[in-house]
Design an enzyme around this catalytic site. Structure first.
Site, PDB file in Angstrom:
ATOM      1  N   THR A 189      -9.722 -39.318  18.003  1.00 49.65           N
ATOM      2  CA  THR A 189      -9.167 -37.779  17.606  1.00 49.65           C
ATOM      3  C   THR A 189      -9.941 -37.001  18.462  1.00 49.65           C
ATOM      4  O   THR A 189     -11.198 -37.274  18.756  1.00 49.65           O
ATOM      5  CB  THR A 189      -9.082 -37.606  16.018  1.00 49.65           C
ATOM      6  OG1 THR A 189     -10.346 -37.547  15.782  1.00 49.65           O
ATOM      7  CG2 THR A 189      -8.335 -38.458  15.305  1.00 49.65           C
ATOM      8  N   HIS A 305      14.904   9.726  27.958  1.00 48.26           N
ATOM      9  CA  HIS A 305      16.187  10.484  27.558  1.00 48.26           C
ATOM     10  C   HIS A 305      16.870  10.002  26.182  1.00 48.26           C
ATOM     11  O   HIS A 305      16.194   8.782  25.645  1.00 48.26           O
ATOM     12  CB  HIS A 305      17.392   9.719  28.398  1.00 48.26           C
ATOM     13  CG  HIS A 305      18.703   9.650  28.302  1.00 48.26           C
ATOM     14  ND1 HIS A 305      19.708   8.909  27.604  1.00 48.26           N
ATOM     15  CD2 HIS A 305      19.263  11.068  28.292  1.00 48.26           C
ATOM     16  CE1 HIS A 305      20.935   9.358  27.668  1.00 48.26           C
ATOM     17  NE2 HIS A 305      20.646  10.550  28.022  1.00 48.26           N
ATOM     18  N   ASN A 306      17.160  10.965  25.401  1.00 44.45           N
ATOM     19  CA  ASN A 306      17.511  10.910  24.225  1.00 44.45           C
ATOM     20  C   ASN A 306      16.330   9.983  23.296  1.00 44.45           C
ATOM     21  O   ASN A 306      16.717   9.256  22.504  1.00 44.45           O
ATOM     22  CB  ASN A 306      18.835  10.385  23.837  1.00 44.45           C
ATOM     23  CG  ASN A 306      19.874  11.039  24.416  1.00 44.45           C
ATOM     24  OD1 ASN A 306      19.931  12.213  24.763  1.00 44.45           O
ATOM     25  ND2 ASN A 306      21.417  10.516  24.360  1.00 44.45           N
ATOM     26  N   GLU A 335      12.949  14.312  25.016  1.00 47.17           N
ATOM     27  CA  GLU A 335      14.427  15.112  24.919  1.00 47.17           C
ATOM     28  C   GLU A 335      14.500  15.271  23.635  1.00 47.17           C
ATOM     29  O   GLU A 335      14.441  14.377  22.810  1.00 47.17           O
ATOM     30  CB  GLU A 335      15.314  14.250  25.700  1.00 47.17           C
ATOM     31  CG  GLU A 335      16.529  15.036  25.644  1.00 47.17           C
ATOM     32  CD  GLU A 335      17.878  14.624  26.256  1.00 47.17           C
ATOM     33  OE1 GLU A 335      18.896  15.147  26.559  1.00 47.17           O
ATOM     34  OE2 GLU A 335      17.809  13.370  26.832  1.00 47.17           O
ATOM     35  N   ASP A 337      17.796  16.511  21.065  1.00 47.02           N
ATOM     36  CA  ASP A 337      19.168  17.262  20.875  1.00 47.02           C
ATOM     37  C   ASP A 337      19.094  17.878  19.450  1.00 47.02           C
ATOM     38  O   ASP A 337      19.321  17.236  18.518  1.00 47.02           O
ATOM     39  CB  ASP A 337      20.324  16.133  21.011  1.00 47.02           C
ATOM     40  CG  ASP A 337      20.779  15.931  22.256  1.00 47.02           C
ATOM     41  OD1 ASP A 337      21.034  16.840  23.066  1.00 47.02           O
ATOM     42  OD2 ASP A 337      20.678  14.585  22.644  1.00 47.02           O
ATOM     43  N   HIS A 350      22.180  12.501  18.169  1.00 45.12           N
ATOM     44  CA  HIS A 350      23.381  12.417  19.401  1.00 45.12           C
ATOM     45  C   HIS A 350      24.569  12.916  18.766  1.00 45.12           C
ATOM     46  O   HIS A 350      25.222  12.429  18.234  1.00 45.12           O
ATOM     47  CB  HIS A 350      23.395  11.173  19.922  1.00 45.12           C
ATOM     48  CG  HIS A 350      23.896  11.037  21.234  1.00 45.12           C
ATOM     49  ND1 HIS A 350      24.411   9.829  22.035  1.00 45.12           N
ATOM     50  CD2 HIS A 350      23.849  12.150  22.401  1.00 45.12           C
ATOM     51  CE1 HIS A 350      24.951  10.307  23.288  1.00 45.12           C
ATOM     52  NE2 HIS A 350      24.403  11.329  23.439  1.00 45.12           N
ATOM     53  N   GLU A 384      17.623  20.362  24.237  1.00 45.35           N
ATOM     54  CA  GLU A 384      19.143  20.418  24.030  1.00 45.35           C
ATOM     55  C   GLU A 384      19.805  21.342  22.950  1.00 45.35           C
ATOM     56  O   GLU A 384      19.859  20.633  21.779  1.00 45.35           O
ATOM     57  CB  GLU A 384      19.708  19.006  24.214  1.00 45.35           C
ATOM     58  CG  GLU A 384      19.656  18.332  25.712  1.00 45.35           C
ATOM     59  CD  GLU A 384      20.553  18.691  26.651  1.00 45.35           C
ATOM     60  OE1 GLU A 384      21.554  18.950  26.380  1.00 45.35           O
ATOM     61  OE2 GLU A 384      20.061  18.464  27.826  1.00 45.35           O
ATOM     62  N   LYS A 433      11.283  23.188  27.806  1.00 43.95           N
ATOM     63  CA  LYS A 433      12.429  23.028  28.853  1.00 43.95           C
ATOM     64  C   LYS A 433      13.713  23.668  28.369  1.00 43.95           C
ATOM     65  O   LYS A 433      14.098  22.983  27.188  1.00 43.95           O
ATOM     66  CB  LYS A 433      12.516  21.952  29.357  1.00 43.95           C
ATOM     67  CG  LYS A 433      13.635  21.860  30.728  1.00 43.95           C
ATOM     68  CD  LYS A 433      13.558  20.449  31.416  1.00 43.95           C
ATOM     69  CE  LYS A 433      14.551  19.510  30.908  1.00 43.95           C
ATOM     70  NZ  LYS A 433      16.188  19.947  30.876  1.00 43.95           N
ATOM     71  N   SER A 522      19.385  19.805  35.840  1.00 42.71           N
ATOM     72  CA  SER A 522      19.569  18.147  35.434  1.00 42.71           C
ATOM     73  C   SER A 522      20.830  17.673  35.994  1.00 42.71           C
ATOM     74  O   SER A 522      21.861  18.483  36.347  1.00 42.71           O
ATOM     75  CB  SER A 522      19.588  18.394  34.043  1.00 42.71           C
ATOM     76  OG  SER A 522      18.497  18.417  33.324  1.00 42.71           O
ATOM     77  N   ASP A 652      11.554 -25.651  34.627  1.00 43.41           N
ATOM     78  CA  ASP A 652      11.410 -26.037  36.117  1.00 43.41           C
ATOM     79  C   ASP A 652      11.383 -24.625  37.034  1.00 43.41           C
ATOM     80  O   ASP A 652      12.363 -24.012  37.372  1.00 43.41           O
ATOM     81  CB  ASP A 652      13.007 -26.583  36.682  1.00 43.41           C
ATOM     82  CG  ASP A 652      13.317 -27.807  35.767  1.00 43.41           C
ATOM     83  OD1 ASP A 652      12.293 -28.539  35.617  1.00 43.41           O
ATOM     84  OD2 ASP A 652      14.507 -28.169  35.487  1.00 43.41           O
TER      85      ASP A 652
END
Length: 763
Positions: A189, A305-306, A335, A337, A350, A384, A433, A522, A652
């Site tokens: 072992t 984004h979002n 961002e 919204d 959203h 936004e 912004k 944008s 492989d």
């Protein structure tokens, strides 16, 4: 076998109690809360769980998977259950990459603290581990998996099973020879040190020994002069090779006598090649090394984004976790919204979709806490705004009160600037912004004049367009669109917009004649692509004096991403990504922002910072320095299995090298595949690339499992900028689809860069 880290593991009362195990409640949602028995294993590195004490246990997570541990009050989910479970009894385990957090509730505050403190102690230990300790942990993990009957030793039958698990196909006779050679106790072992010797025999690096022999006169060691020769000839280290050689010997030579004699043994040589010093990514590009005093528009800016979404764009969950993850990975433009919410509190989601909603003030509180944990450089909050006058005032109030000194609400020195400030000047500042009622010039004039009360009949003049991601307009449609989308903008919110005022885009001539340097537009990905195709050079010049933001098409409802490279080629600074979605596009994005301390700002090449630039991203021509790149893909080490559930399947592997840059430079080549060997495959194949604009090129090394019946399966990848690549013999440490480490999986390559194109080089 006890953990190879035994004796080095931090042992505390908390860790010992974790190893005894505890019943805790696992919480997935408001409706899914189930008791589970969690226990830290004896190796101190893995946590298993079962449905009950004494029940069938399975692995839950490894300590190396954990990024940090948070208290219950920091968890959105646990806060929503505060009436049911005391927050002090809860905690959250946060994992690396995009793996979902694990929320747990203990039976008492004391038990929660045991796990919070114990886990953090182990996480801190793993984070500080050196190369050898990480390898020991990896070996220990494999031993645990191979030792099926958990008796702390491994029979030959168990070793054969382990080899299949480790992606090794080997003749039984040869495997038995290695087993017998390692079994010094002749117990039939392997345990402890015997297993380590077996692993060493298994991972003998013939190609590295051959390289070592090419520079070593006696084949036993590299003298200081021999090592300097290697660093100059092969690694292209230049004039500082002598000083570097001494430092590397001191860092990597394991024997003290070797260090004293300034020589490097084979073990020390391999340690150097496998370390950060021998990495393909130039270590001098890892800290902040670029000039951070140029105007903001001279940098690529890591943008999301979002950001509030952690899933798709239609039904996904909105969560502050989206902001935490984005900011922790270096995003500097996030961002929000924001829409009218109940009880007078604005909400983030959203709009016009089934995505869930979160309170705006919770998002701002998250920004205040996490904005500058990863980077000190400014965060741009892309607002936004879809709110009524009343709730806009609430937005302005939350921004001012929660962010306090972090919020930039006026120009830096109260004077009218002539260009955008630099990341250095804006350290630890959050910029809003959004739309603005008037110019910065008018703002500053008003500050100098005594305040006058706004008369009722003047209110209609305060109308402005709501923010939206549809800001490209043709001059003809200007009046019609403005009539449709006009709404009253609150002066207190308008006043918080300073250097990042959003304006609609009509064309580049209009922008030059009517807009100021602190105004930005944008562009949807479709609009930006068309502009690059039709007026690429004008776009480059535009981005040399103004900021631009590009965002994904509204058709990407699955939160997929575009390739950011073509927008970077035109100098667009804020190329916003759905950072929750892993894949090729995020690999390229992460590859660019891996440099410069991961601070979220990368200086654009000089020809993209010149307002008179003649650069055409679609049709680049000289004076750019063309180069030829030769990449010899030599070998791979310990590549992971694609399907870990199939014991018998061996990969492989083949290697594909992909280059992304200007269109003529974008190409890919691949090696042939090596059959049934994911443990130490050898290719020895050279790939040749020619680049017109190397300053913009990104290289992606992709390892795949060849499959003749279908698409090749992903094994691992690593992406980096051309400008951060080291020449010579280098290791590439592979990352998962999710961008997390696949340690110790790597590729061994040789990189050579030559001035000019291949025809010129050969002549």
């Amino acid at each position: 076998m006890a953990s190879l880290l035994q004796g080095r593991l931090p042992i505390s009362q908390d860790v010992l109690l974790m190893q005894k195990g505890m019943l805790m409640r696992k919480v997935r949602s408001k409706n899914w809360k189930k008791l589970r028995y969690f226990r830290l294993q004896e190796d101190g590195m893995t946590v298993w769980h079962a449905r009950q004490v004494g029940g069938r246990a399975k692995a839950s997570f490894s300590i190396s998977d954990v990024e940090t541990v948070r208290n219950g009050h920091e968890s959105e989910l646990l806060r929503s259950l505060a009436e049911e479970f005391p927050l002090k009894q809860g905690f959250t385990i946060v994992f690396h990459g995009r793996r979902s957090n694990l929320d747990l509730v203990a039976n008492s505050v004391e038990e929660a603290q045991i796990w919070i403190k114990g886990l953090q102690l182990l996480v801190d230990f793993v984070t500080s581990m050196d190369q050898q300790e990480r390898l020991d942990q990896w070996l220990s993990d494999w031993f645990q998996r191979g030792d099926k009957n958990q008796d702390g030793r491994m029979s030959f039958q168990e070793v054969q099973r382990l080899l299949r698990l480790m992606n090794v196909e080997m003749e039984q006779e040869y495997a038995f020879q290695l087993f017998q050679a390692a079994d010094t106790s002749q117990s039939d072992t392997l345990e402890g040190q015997e297993f380590i010797e077996f692993y060493k025999a298994l991972t003998k690096r013939v190609e590295v020994q051959e390289l070592f022999g090419n520079f070593s006169a006696d084949g036993q060691k590299l003298t200081l002069l021999e090592f300097v020769d290697f660093l100059q000839e092969e690694q292209k280290e230049g004039d500082h090779a002598s000083d570097l050689a001494l430092a590397l010997i001191d860092r990597h030579e394991p024997s003290e006598s070797g260090k004293l004699r300034h020589v490097l043994s084979m073990d020390g040589f391999l340690s150097y090649l496998y370390s950060k010093d021998g990495d393909i990514f130039n270590p001098s590009c890892l800290p902040i090394y670029q000039d951070m005093t140029q105007p903001l528009n001279h940098y690529y800016i890591n943008s999301s984004h979002n950001t509030y979404l952690v899933g798709d764009q239609l039904c996904g969950q909105s969560s502050v976790e989206g902001y935490i993850r984005a900011l922790k990975r270096g995003c500097r433009c996030v961002e929000v919204d924001v829409w009218d919410g109940p009880s007078g509190e604005p909400v983030v989601y959203h709009g016009h979709t089934l995505t869930s909603r979160i309170l705006f003030k919770e998002v701002v509180a998250t920004l205040a806490q996490y904005a500058f944990q990863t980077s000190d450089y400014p965060v741009i909050l892309s607002l936004e705004n879809h709110c009524s006058w009343e709730q806009q005032e609430i937005i302005a109030h939350h921004l001012t009160e929660i962010l306090g000194e972090q919020l930039l609400s006026t120009t830096l020195d109260g004077q009218l600037p002539t260009q955008l400030p630099s990341p250095e000047e804006l350290r630890k500042k959050i910029l809003v912004k959004g739309k603005k009622l008037q110019t910065l010039e008018e703002d500053l004039e008003e500050e100098e004049e005594p305040e006058t009360e706004l008369e009722g009949e003047q209110e209609p003049e305060l109308e402005t367009q709501f923010d939206s991601e549809t800001q490209e307009l043709s001059p003809r449609s200007k009046d019609k669109n403005e009539k449709k989308s006009k709404a009253i903008l609150c002066p207190s919110l308008s006043a918080l917009v300073v250097y990042t005022k959003t304006v609609s885009f009509y064309n580049f001539t209009h922008s030059r004649e009517h807009y100021r340097f602190y105004e930005l537009s944008s562009f949807s990905e479709t609009k930006a692509k068309n502009l690059i195709k039709e007026t690429g050079n004008e776009f480059v010049q535009h981005n040399a004096w103004q900021l631009s933001r590009v965002y994904p098409s509204g058709l990407r409802t699955d939160s997929s991403n575009y390739n950011p490279q073509e927008f970077w080629n035109a100098g667009c600074q804020m190329v916003a990504m759905n950072v929750q979605t892993a894949g090729l596009e995020m690999d390229i994005y992460d590859g660019l922002f891996r440099q410069n301390g991961g601070c979220g700002y990368v200086l654009k090449p000089d020809f993209l910072r010149d307002t008179q630039s003649s650069f055409q991203p679609e049709r680049p021509i000289s004076p750019f320095k063309a180069q030829t790149l030769l990449i010899q893909v030599i070998s791979g080490q310990q590549l992971p299995k694609v399907d870990k559930t199939k014991e018998g399947s061996i990969v492989d592997p083949l290697v594909r090298v992909e280059i992304f840059g200007v269109r003529p430079d974008t190409t890919r080549q691949e090696t042939s595949y090596v059959e049934n060997n994911g443990f130490n495959p050898y290719w020895g194949q050279t790939l040749c690339f020619q680049l017109l604009v190397p300053e913009l090129a990104m290289l992606r090394f992709l390892v795949m499992d060849y499959n003749w019946t279908s698409r090749n399966d992903f094994i691992g990848q690593y992406t980096l900028p051309w400008t951060c690549m080291q020449q010579g013999y280098r290791h590439i440490h592979l990352l998962s689809k999710d961008g997390t480490s696949l340690h110790p999986a790597s590729l061994f390559v040789h990189i050579c860069m030559l001035e000019g194109l291949r025809e010129e080089v050969e002549s």
